[in-house]
Scaffold this motif. Structure first.
Motif, PDB file in Angstrom:
ATOM      1  N   THR A 147       0.839  -1.187   0.000  1.00  0.00           N
ATOM      2  CA  THR A 147       0.000   0.000   0.000  1.00  0.00           C
ATOM      3  C   THR A 147       0.876   1.240   0.000  1.00  0.00           C
ATOM      4  OG1 THR A 147      -1.399  -1.288   1.434  1.00  0.00           O
ATOM      5  CG2 THR A 147      -1.966   1.019   1.204  1.00  0.00           C
ATOM      6  N   ASP A 148       0.518   2.211  -0.804  1.00  0.00           N
ATOM      7  CA  ASP A 148       1.251   3.481  -0.853  1.00  0.00           C
ATOM      8  C   ASP A 148       2.726   3.297  -1.163  1.00  0.00           C
ATOM      9  OD1 ASP A 148      -0.950   4.976  -0.314  1.00  0.00           O
ATOM     10  OD2 ASP A 148      -0.667   4.953   1.863  1.00  0.00           O
ATOM     11  N   PHE A 160       5.748   2.659   5.927  1.00  0.00           N
ATOM     12  CA  PHE A 160       5.708   2.654   7.391  1.00  0.00           C
ATOM     13  C   PHE A 160       7.047   2.412   8.080  1.00  0.00           C
ATOM     14  CE2 PHE A 160       1.038   2.007   7.183  1.00  0.00           C
ATOM     15  CZ  PHE A 160       0.721   3.184   7.830  1.00  0.00           C
ATOM     16  N   ILE A 161       8.114   2.322   7.327  1.00  0.00           N
ATOM     17  CA  ILE A 161       9.423   2.157   7.959  1.00  0.00           C
ATOM     18  C   ILE A 161      10.403   3.157   7.369  1.00  0.00           C
ATOM     19  CG2 ILE A 161      11.405   0.615   8.226  1.00  0.00           C
ATOM     20  CD1 ILE A 161       9.402  -1.694   8.347  1.00  0.00           C
ATOM     21  N   ASN A 212      12.649   6.017   5.557  1.00  0.00           N
ATOM     22  CA  ASN A 212      12.924   7.419   5.868  1.00  0.00           C
ATOM     23  C   ASN A 212      13.807   7.971   4.756  1.00  0.00           C
ATOM     24  OD1 ASN A 212      13.852   9.852   6.819  1.00  0.00           O
ATOM     25  ND2 ASN A 212      14.840   9.002   8.642  1.00  0.00           N
ATOM     26  N   LYS A 213      13.223   8.858   3.956  1.00  0.00           N
ATOM     27  CA  LYS A 213      13.940   9.380   2.789  1.00  0.00           C
ATOM     28  C   LYS A 213      15.099  10.288   3.159  1.00  0.00           C
ATOM     29  CE  LYS A 213       9.666   9.403   0.416  1.00  0.00           C
ATOM     30  NZ  LYS A 213       8.534  10.278   0.252  1.00  0.00           N
ATOM     31  N   PRO A 247      12.176   2.383  17.189  1.00  0.00           N
ATOM     32  CA  PRO A 247      10.726   2.294  17.345  1.00  0.00           C
ATOM     33  C   PRO A 247      10.078   3.657  17.127  1.00  0.00           C
ATOM     34  CG  PRO A 247      11.837   2.092  19.465  1.00  0.00           C
ATOM     35  CD  PRO A 247      12.891   2.024  18.416  1.00  0.00           C
ATOM     36  N   ALA A 248       9.047   3.695  16.285  1.00  0.00           N
ATOM     37  CA  ALA A 248       8.389   4.972  16.022  1.00  0.00           C
ATOM     38  C   ALA A 248       7.431   5.274  17.162  1.00  0.00           C
ATOM     39  CB  ALA A 248       7.660   4.909  14.693  1.00  0.00           C
ATOM     40  N   SER A 249       6.452   4.401  17.374  1.00  0.00           N
ATOM     41  CA  SER A 249       5.590   4.654  18.512  1.00  0.00           C
ATOM     42  C   SER A 249       5.169   3.385  19.229  1.00  0.00           C
ATOM     43  CB  SER A 249       4.373   5.464  18.095  1.00  0.00           C
ATOM     44  OG  SER A 249       3.929   5.082  16.838  1.00  0.00           O
ATOM     45  N   PHE A 299       4.843  -2.191  16.540  1.00  0.00           N
ATOM     46  CA  PHE A 299       4.501  -2.462  15.142  1.00  0.00           C
ATOM     47  C   PHE A 299       4.951  -1.363  14.191  1.00  0.00           C
ATOM     48  CE2 PHE A 299       1.190  -4.557  17.712  1.00  0.00           C
ATOM     49  CZ  PHE A 299       1.483  -5.858  17.371  1.00  0.00           C
ATOM     50  N   ARG A 300       5.456  -0.295  14.741  1.00  0.00           N
ATOM     51  CA  ARG A 300       5.826   0.824  13.883  1.00  0.00           C
ATOM     52  C   ARG A 300       7.255   1.250  14.177  1.00  0.00           C
ATOM     53  NH1 ARG A 300       2.389  -0.518  11.337  1.00  0.00           N
ATOM     54  NH2 ARG A 300       0.335   0.342  10.948  1.00  0.00           N
ATOM     55  N   TRP A 301       8.088   1.091  13.181  1.00  0.00           N
ATOM     56  CA  TRP A 301       9.490   1.445  13.345  1.00  0.00           C
ATOM     57  C   TRP A 301       9.883   2.416  12.260  1.00  0.00           C
ATOM     58  CZ3 TRP A 301      12.937  -1.220  16.874  1.00  0.00           C
ATOM     59  CH2 TRP A 301      12.284  -2.186  17.667  1.00  0.00           C
ATOM     60  N   THR A 302      10.998   3.046  12.454  1.00  0.00           N
ATOM     61  CA  THR A 302      11.533   3.874  11.387  1.00  0.00           C
ATOM     62  C   THR A 302      13.052   3.722  11.377  1.00  0.00           C
ATOM     63  OG1 THR A 302      11.466   6.070  10.378  1.00  0.00           O
ATOM     64  CG2 THR A 302      11.752   5.992  12.778  1.00  0.00           C
ATOM     65  N   MET A 330       9.654  -8.042  19.968  1.00  0.00           N
ATOM     66  CA  MET A 330       9.015  -9.153  19.268  1.00  0.00           C
ATOM     67  C   MET A 330      10.047 -10.134  18.719  1.00  0.00           C
ATOM     68  SD  MET A 330       6.285  -8.887  16.170  1.00  0.00           S
ATOM     69  CE  MET A 330       5.534  -7.379  16.730  1.00  0.00           C
ATOM     70  N   PRO A 348      -3.329   1.753   5.387  1.00  0.00           N
ATOM     71  CA  PRO A 348      -3.889   2.963   6.011  1.00  0.00           C
ATOM     72  C   PRO A 348      -5.420   2.942   6.152  1.00  0.00           C
ATOM     73  CG  PRO A 348      -3.493   3.344   3.694  1.00  0.00           C
ATOM     74  CD  PRO A 348      -3.145   1.906   3.947  1.00  0.00           C
ATOM     75  N   TYR A 354       0.678  10.073   9.832  1.00  0.00           N
ATOM     76  CA  TYR A 354       0.920  11.024   8.738  1.00  0.00           C
ATOM     77  C   TYR A 354       0.095  12.280   9.018  1.00  0.00           C
ATOM     78  CZ  TYR A 354       3.455   7.459   6.099  1.00  0.00           C
ATOM     79  OH  TYR A 354       4.366   6.533   5.694  1.00  0.00           O
ATOM     80  N   ASN A 362       3.530  10.112  22.944  1.00  0.00           N
ATOM     81  CA  ASN A 362       4.819  10.088  22.249  1.00  0.00           C
ATOM     82  C   ASN A 362       4.486   9.785  20.807  1.00  0.00           C
ATOM     83  OD1 ASN A 362       7.535   9.902  21.609  1.00  0.00           O
ATOM     84  ND2 ASN A 362       7.703   7.772  22.245  1.00  0.00           N
ATOM     85  N   PHE A 391       4.752   9.845  16.812  1.00  0.00           N
ATOM     86  CA  PHE A 391       5.720   9.902  15.715  1.00  0.00           C
ATOM     87  C   PHE A 391       4.997  10.293  14.435  1.00  0.00           C
ATOM     88  CE2 PHE A 391       8.036   8.048  12.146  1.00  0.00           C
ATOM     89  CZ  PHE A 391       9.281   8.627  12.354  1.00  0.00           C
ATOM     90  N   TYR A 417       5.616  10.338  10.253  1.00  0.00           N
ATOM     91  CA  TYR A 417       6.494   9.910   9.157  1.00  0.00           C
ATOM     92  C   TYR A 417       6.789  11.034   8.169  1.00  0.00           C
ATOM     93  CZ  TYR A 417       6.374   5.003  10.477  1.00  0.00           C
ATOM     94  OH  TYR A 417       6.534   3.813  11.142  1.00  0.00           O
ATOM     95  N   ASN A 460       9.414  12.927  10.415  1.00  0.00           N
ATOM     96  CA  ASN A 460      10.377  12.038  11.062  1.00  0.00           C
ATOM     97  C   ASN A 460      10.728  12.503  12.462  1.00  0.00           C
ATOM     98  OD1 ASN A 460      11.174   9.746   9.438  1.00  0.00           O
ATOM     99  ND2 ASN A 460      11.717  11.297   7.939  1.00  0.00           N
ATOM    100  N   TRP A 493       9.278  13.068  16.749  1.00  0.00           N
ATOM    101  CA  TRP A 493       8.364  12.680  17.814  1.00  0.00           C
ATOM    102  C   TRP A 493       7.865  13.934  18.541  1.00  0.00           C
ATOM    103  CZ3 TRP A 493      12.498   9.845  16.327  1.00  0.00           C
ATOM    104  CH2 TRP A 493      12.348   8.468  16.188  1.00  0.00           C
ATOM    105  N   TYR A 510      14.298   0.027  22.845  1.00  0.00           N
ATOM    106  CA  TYR A 510      13.532  -1.225  22.759  1.00  0.00           C
ATOM    107  C   TYR A 510      14.377  -2.486  22.896  1.00  0.00           C
ATOM    108  CZ  TYR A 510       8.993   0.714  21.244  1.00  0.00           C
ATOM    109  OH  TYR A 510       7.806   1.363  21.171  1.00  0.00           O
TER     110      TYR A 510
END
Lengths: 682, 384
Positions: free
Chosen positions: A383-384, A471-472, A474-475, A522-524, A527-530, B52, B199, B245, B285, B287, B289, B292, B294, B345
């Motif tokens: 997606t996207d 979702f990961i 980073n440009k 970890p972004a938040s 399940f969400r990383w960057t 995980m 999304p 976003y 907190n 984030f 995208y 980039n 927080w 983490y």
């Protein structure tokens, strides 16, 4: 290395395909002749040194290690990754079993800093930057070499200058005995994990200057093996690793041509596989859920190489490649109730062209100019998704000076990368200039002792996943830089004594830095990383290897031992309590021993690998402690000559003490396993 | 020479240090507070999620009486349990005399004695997330509902567990990837996230009638719903994580009498919340995208007045030390505020204890990704 001269001359006389003897940790003798890539710039140099000028060889001024020929085949190794474990300064990340991902990390710089070259052209993976060496079997492999920094030849493509460390895989080059037009080889390997692995090879001399080779291989394994976890005064469990099955088919066709003062090689490669992913072995209700994740890969490439000596002063090389890589990953909750539905297909294409131009200005001064152009595209049904295209232009200017005892090489690599995307904005263009300086000094003429040093600064580009993965990605990521400083010494001597035949000892000390290391943050939530350029690592290490050849009566013996010390510290976060901790999975001590004995048609091999204690996180605390592991493998082979036909039987037992261990946390490795090989050649 | 080979091999083996027997990592006990502070609440358990795939979920315990913080108590106390607590601890609650831990990627609820943290049973529920209690039942949300024709559209469910038999007795299908729940007015409110469909997030709260255990209403609230909290006036606070976003995180208020959304708190981004009297403590907190970056806030919302009374409940500047604010809890008696820092983490986090005025009392190292709290009123004996 003075001894190389006489040696290579002898080899040259014996057969035409040249040995890159100077790069050789061993001088491979394979079916009575030496083999190497006819394009190996070292060997080209060798050709000149022997044939044209009858002296002068390029010193192996950058630490190199090589396993080749019979010795490589005798190792109890399924894949290239298994063989590379015997090199010093190397850690293999192995997710276990035949199908588990196996990537190589040279001197703790990270697997994405390793360039892997197959028959002289780099195997790319613009998507995630990692080449799975578990996918390359040793069936058709003639030599595996590892270079820190870069191959110490300046007559090479710009890509050869572009990695912090490189692995060169050299497939078999056809060789025809007197009056022979065809070579055939058929082999079947089989053993533990329900593995069946037949392969076929056909080589044909088409004309005086043209020969061809077809090599195919099939493998199936259930991938099932028992593993145990036990704690003192605690639990003790034995389970079976499931869903680790692999099926692959590989086919390669090559043409080898000779032209006046040159040669060319064309190759088509096809690999098709399906494998299961057993997943992390974490606590679960025993037998309650079945992990059913699967992956399908299809890799295809066409490559062409051309080399010609235009004059005494100018020689050229052209390389071209087209590659198509398809990956399909399926995680289906209809098969495994616990999982999230993932059904993604990724298609990568690469076009590559390289022109290499070598100039010999004087006997003692050579220059080289290489220009490489590469196009990569990634298509994914995410997606996207951004649908990125990447254009890379590499230009390398290199020079080498040979003042007898002192040899110096310098190179400058300019890399320009520009990207375009169909959705959103592309990452900004990058233009990087990176230098390398290499020197070697031979204090005495015939002592066999050489001192060497190199400095290299190079980077890896953020991968297309790092930049664009939904979702990961980073440009804004910058390239991840490495700086290497190395000093070392090599002592090599052929002792034509009654007992000792050859000795070679190499030792190197190094200091490396990894700056702007791209790490997942970890972004938040879980399940969400960057990805961010956050990490900073310093590595201080020592690699030592020694090789001894001897013979007693009719038994020839060979011993190769290597030892690595590495202190690889994470200096990312000054505020962290774990600032300066040893980075994950890097042992302070590791080593290997390979012992081989050949008696007539019998050959025996013992190999031992040791990986010392290490931690699974830069928090070096008991919770993250990983046990040392060490495995011993034995193999015994006998060849029978029946007329023109050579029949070989080999049996191997791996991990003979049935050690239960993990290389990667929660990915158990197999215990004792067996393999039988039957091969016939005529 | 050949004869010497075995000797040689033996010598080599001796050369390298051998493996010690693998041991269960013992708890680490550390005095962090002066002690003697307990009243009815004698202590709390802290659940560390663990990254995980690392099988590193752990439980820590803090004892008010002694002021001792014991790190990683489960493994040693349950040395016969294969592979310790499991992979990704996602919720912890005490009900009756049992301690329940939802272990997300191990796909079960681990049930322990709340006084000893000793294993009693596991209740297998695939991809389980949060747990709530009412009467003799526990309710566990799970992502792993029935798979319909298109596996992309897989609803989640709530499992109803009998707390006496520890068996799942009924299941009720809800929205996509259900997260936290709240029980009010005989109804169970479930926040559906739709996180797997990003999304295309879910935006609904499912309302289950506890009596019939059926969904009686589905309310559209906001995208990517996550946590829930209740006030004393019959209102349920729901957090929306936004889409990382263009749509930011928000907080919504649901009136459980009328089952309508009464307020949308656009300026109250919400990653985690805890109540203490009429105060709703909200940690965010967030984030993004696109930038980039927080955005962190530590707000207090007055649930009686329905207004934000503080944008930073930490009063002594300690927030500057907190890298990744993650878990949040308030001691219902002392009103001490607990904030965890999950760091990167993959290394141990930190627990910060603030007094009711937001001044740091103590802090200590925890397990990896410290996240969820359960206060206890019974005397916990860790020597047993």
């Amino acid at each position: 290395m003075p001894d190389c001269r006489g040696l290579s001359f002898a080899l040259f006389l014996s057969v035409v395909p040249l040995a890159a003897t100077i790069s050789a940790a061993s001088v491979p003798v394979y079916e009575g002749h030496t083999m190497s890539d006819g394009f190996d710039a070292d060997s080209v140099q060798q050709l000149e040194s022997v044939y044209v000028t009858a002296h002068k060889s390029v010193p192996k001024i950058i630490p190199a290690q090589r396993l080749a020929g019979e010795r490589l085949q005798r190792l109890s190794a399924h894949s290239v990754a298994d063989a590379i474990r015997y090199f010093s300064g190397v850690q293999i990340k192995d997710y276990g079993g035949v199908g588990g991902l196996k990537s190589v990390n040279i001197r703790s710089l990270g697997s994405q800093h390793v360039g892997v070259f197959y028959d002289g052209v780099e195997i790319g993976n613009a998507q995630n930057g990692i080449v799975d060496l578990g996918k390359f079997s040793l069936d058709n492999m003639e030599a595996v070499s590892l270079y820190n920094g870069q191959k110490s030849s300046i007559f090479q493509s710009a890509k050869d200058f572009a990695s912090a460390g490189s692995i060169y895989l050299q497939s078999r080059t056809p060789f025809f005995g007197e009056g022979k037009k065809n070579n055939f080889k058929a082999a079947v390997k089989g053993g533990s994990f329900g593995t069946v692995n037949p392969s076929l090879l056909w080589e044909r001399r088409i004309g005086e200057n043209l020969s061809m080779q077809i090599s195919t291989e099939y493998l199936y394994t259930t991938g099932k093996y028992k593993f145990s976890y036990s704690k003192r005064d605690g639990y003790d469990t034995t389970e079976v690793r499931k869903n680790g099955d692999v099926r692959y088919y590989r086919a390669e066709a090559s043409l080898f041509g000779n032209i006046e003062d040159g040669r060319w090689q064309a190759k088509a490669y096809f690999y098709d596989s399906e494998r299961g992913y057993p997943g992390a072995s974490v606590r679960e209700e025993p037998g309650k859920y079945r992990h059913q994740d699967r992956q399908w890969d299809r890799n295809f490439f066409l490559q062409w190489r051309f080399h010609k000596e235009i004059s005494r002063f100018y020689r050229m090389q052209l390389n071209a490649k087209y590659a198509y890589d398809y990956l399909h990953y399926l995680s289906d909750p209809r098969l495994d109730v616990t999982t999230m539905y993932v059904d993604n297909r990724y298609r990568q294409q690469e076009l590559y062209f390289s022109s290499v131009n070598g100039f010999r200005l004087f006997e003692w001064w050579s220059m080289n100019l290489s220009a490489d152009l590469q196009y990569n595209t990634l298509n994914a049904d995410l997606t996207d998704f951004a649908y990125p295209d990447r254009y890379t232009l590499l230009a390398a200017l290199a020079t080498s000076f040979d003042w007898g005892k002192l040899k110096v090489q310098g190179s400058l690599l300019n890399t320009f990368v520009t990207e375009s995307v169909k959705k959103g904005k592309p990452a900004p263009d990058k233009n990087e200039l990176t230098p390398t300086v290499v020197a070697s000094y031979r204090p005495f003429d015939n002592s066999g002792l050489t001192f060497r040093a190199f400095y290299k600064r190079i980077f890896r580009m953020p991968t297309l996943n790092d930049l664009y993965y939904t979702f990961i990605g980073n440009k804004q990521l910058n390239p991840e830089y490495t700086t290497q400083y190395n000093i070392g010494a090599c002592y090599e001597k052929s002792l034509n004594g009654r007992f000792w035949k050859k000795v070679k000892v190499q030792a190197d000390l190094y200091y490396n830095e990894v700056e702007d290391k791209i790490i997942a943050v970890p972004a938040s939530n879980q399940f969400r990383w960057t990805m961010l350029n956050l990490g900073y690592v310093e590595i201080r290490g020592a690699d030592v290897s020694a090789e001894v050849s001897a013979s007693i009566a009719k038994v020839s013996l060979n011993l190769l031992a290597s030892y690595t010390y590495q202190k690889a510290q994470d200096f990312t976060d000054r505020e962290s309590s774990y600032y300066g901790g040893q980075i994950p999975y890097i042992p302070w001590h590791s080593g290997s021993v390979v012992f081989g004995a050949v008696y007539g048609l019998w050959s025996f091999n013992y190999s031992f690998i040791y990986t010392g204690e290490r931690y699974e996180s830069s928090a070096n605390i008991p919770e993250n402690y990983a046990q040392p592991w060490y495995t011993s493998d034995l193999s015994l082979a006998k060849r029978f000559d029946v007329g023109d036909c050579k029949l070989q039987l080999a049996a191997e037992v791996n991990n003979i003490f049935n050690q239960q261990y993990e290389v990667v946390q929660c990915y158990p490795m197999p215990g004792t396993n067996f393999r039988i090989t039957v091969s016939v050649m005529f | 020479m050949i004869n010497r080979v075995p000797t040689f091999i033996l010598a080599l083996l001796l050369l390298f240090s051998c493996r010690k027997a693998d041991v269960i990592v013992p708890p680490e006990e550390k005095p962090v507070a002066p002690g003697g502070e307990g009243n009815e609440i004698t202590g709390f358990y802290l659940l560390n999620e663990g990254n995980m795939g690392s099988n590193k979920a752990t439980i820590d315990y803090f004892d008010y009486e002694s002021g001792i913080y014991s790190k990683n108590i489960f493994a040693e106390r349950n040395s016969g349990v294969v592979k310790e607590l499991g992979d990704v601890g996602n919720d912890i609650q005490i009900y009756g005399n049992k301690l329940y831990v939802v272990v997300n990627c191990s796909h079960f609820v681990e049930v322990m004695d709340s006084k000893t943290a000793k294993h009693i049973a596991t209740i297998p529920i695939p991809n389980c997330r949060y747990i709530e209690f009412a009467g003799k039942y526990a309710y566990v949300s799970s992502y792993a509902g029935p798979v319909e024709l298109d596996p992309n559209y897989r609803l989640g469910y709530v499992a109803k567990v009998d707390t006496a038999t520890l068996e799942v007795v009924a299941e009720c299908t809800v929205g996509y990837q259900p997260e936290d729940m709240a029980i009010c007015n005989g109804k169970l409110y479930v926040a559906n996230s739709g996180g797997y469909r990003a999304p295309d997030y879910d935006n609904r709260v499912s309302v289950i009638d506890l009596e019939s255990f059926r969904v009686v209403r589905t309310m559209e609230v906001g995208i990517n719903l996550h946590r829930m909290a209740q006030d004393g006036y019959g209102n349920i606070y729901v957090s929306s994580r936004g889409d990382y976003y263009g749509t930011p995180s928000k907080t919504f208020i649901i009136d459980s009498d009328r089952d309508i959304v009464t307020d949308t708190l656009h300026t109250l981004p919400n990653s985690n919340m805890a109540t203490g009297g009429d105060s709703l403590y909200v940690l965010s907190n967030e984030f993004n995208y696109m930038t980039n970056s927080w955005t962190v806030s530590y707000a207090i919302f007055d649930m009686a007045q329905k207004r934000v009374v503080s944008r930073n409940f930490i009063s002594d500047g300690t927030e500057k030390r907190i890298k990744t604010p993650y878990g949040l809890a308030v001691n219902p008696q002392t009103r001490e505020i607990f904030v965890t820092d999950a760091g990167d983490y993959v290394t141990p986090g930190t627990l910060y204890c603030f007094d009711r005025y937001g001044k740091l009392k103590w802090n200590t190292v925890t397990g990896d990704i410290p996240a969820h709290f359960a206060f206890t009123e019974s005397k916990v004996d860790l020597n047993n």
